[in-house]
Design an enzyme around this catalytic site. Structure first.
Site, mmCIF file in Angstrom:
data_model
loop_
_atom_site.group_PDB
_atom_site.id
_atom_site.type_symbol
_atom_site.label_atom_id
_atom_site.label_comp_id
_atom_site.label_asym_id
_atom_site.label_seq_id
_atom_site.Cartn_x
_atom_site.Cartn_y
_atom_site.Cartn_z
ATOM 1 N N HIS A 43 0.773 -1.162 -0.084
ATOM 2 C CA HIS A 43 -0.009 -0.076 0.195
ATOM 3 C C HIS A 43 0.854 1.193 -0.299
ATOM 4 C CE1 HIS A 43 0.680 -0.892 4.179
ATOM 5 N NE2 HIS A 43 0.773 0.448 4.407
ATOM 6 N N HIS A 95 3.887 6.959 3.959
ATOM 7 C CA HIS A 95 4.905 5.872 3.578
ATOM 8 C C HIS A 95 4.265 4.974 2.498
ATOM 9 C CE1 HIS A 95 1.929 4.142 6.699
ATOM 10 N NE2 HIS A 95 2.070 2.973 5.957
ATOM 11 N N GLU A 154 7.670 0.991 5.324
ATOM 12 C CA GLU A 154 7.176 0.359 5.946
ATOM 13 C C GLU A 154 7.460 -1.459 5.169
ATOM 14 O OE1 GLU A 154 2.856 0.199 6.373
ATOM 15 O OE2 GLU A 154 3.014 -1.150 8.247
HETATM 16 CO CO CO Z 1 1.032 1.086 6.206
#
Ligand code: CO
Length: 134
Positions: A7, A79, A130
């Site tokens: 994502h 992020h 991440e």
């Molecule tokens: Co995330």
């Protein structure tokens, strides 16, 4: 080592209007807001054919994205999240490469109930990364 883009997370000051931009403006499938108090965010998932966009809005006083929105009042990319097959192996490789892992370096259970780690943005061209166990 790096797998799918899981994502892209975007911090937003107004979840309803951001949801409407994706739903009405772009014709995307957009979830109802979900409160994740243990992560200090309310999140809306935007489903795309090949990945997701997560719209993040602060929840509670200690939200990890509150300071980001203070600096970026109209919101912005927060992020990107990549999947890895083995998060501990990935962490050890990254550390050996001199990359800084945030926090105590131990994976935490993220918003999708899978172990995640965050990497210092200064080590990745100014972008918070991440990694999530696939
Ligand atoms: Co995330």
């Amino acid at each position: 080592m790096i797998g799918r883009l899981n994502h892209v997370a975007i911090a937003v000051p107004d979840l309803a209007s951001a949801s409407a931009h994706y739903r009405d403006g772009l014709g995307a499938k957009v979830s109802a807001p979900q409160a994740l108090p243990e992560h200090g965010v309310t999140v809306v998932f935007v489903e795309l054919p090949n990945t997701k966009i997560e719209l993040l809005h602060p929840l509670g006083e200690n939200s990890p994205i509150k300071a980001f929105l203070d600096k970026n009042p109209s919101g912005g990319m927060h992020h990107v999240c990549f999947e890895v097959d083995d998060i501990l192996k990935a962490r050890d490789h990254l550390k050996a490469e001199g990359k800084r892992v945030l926090g105590d370096g131990e994976p935490r259970i993220g918003a999708h109930n899978k172990p995640v780690l965050f990497l210092h943005p200064k080590d990745f061209s100014g972008t918070l990364i991440e990694i999530e166990q696939a």
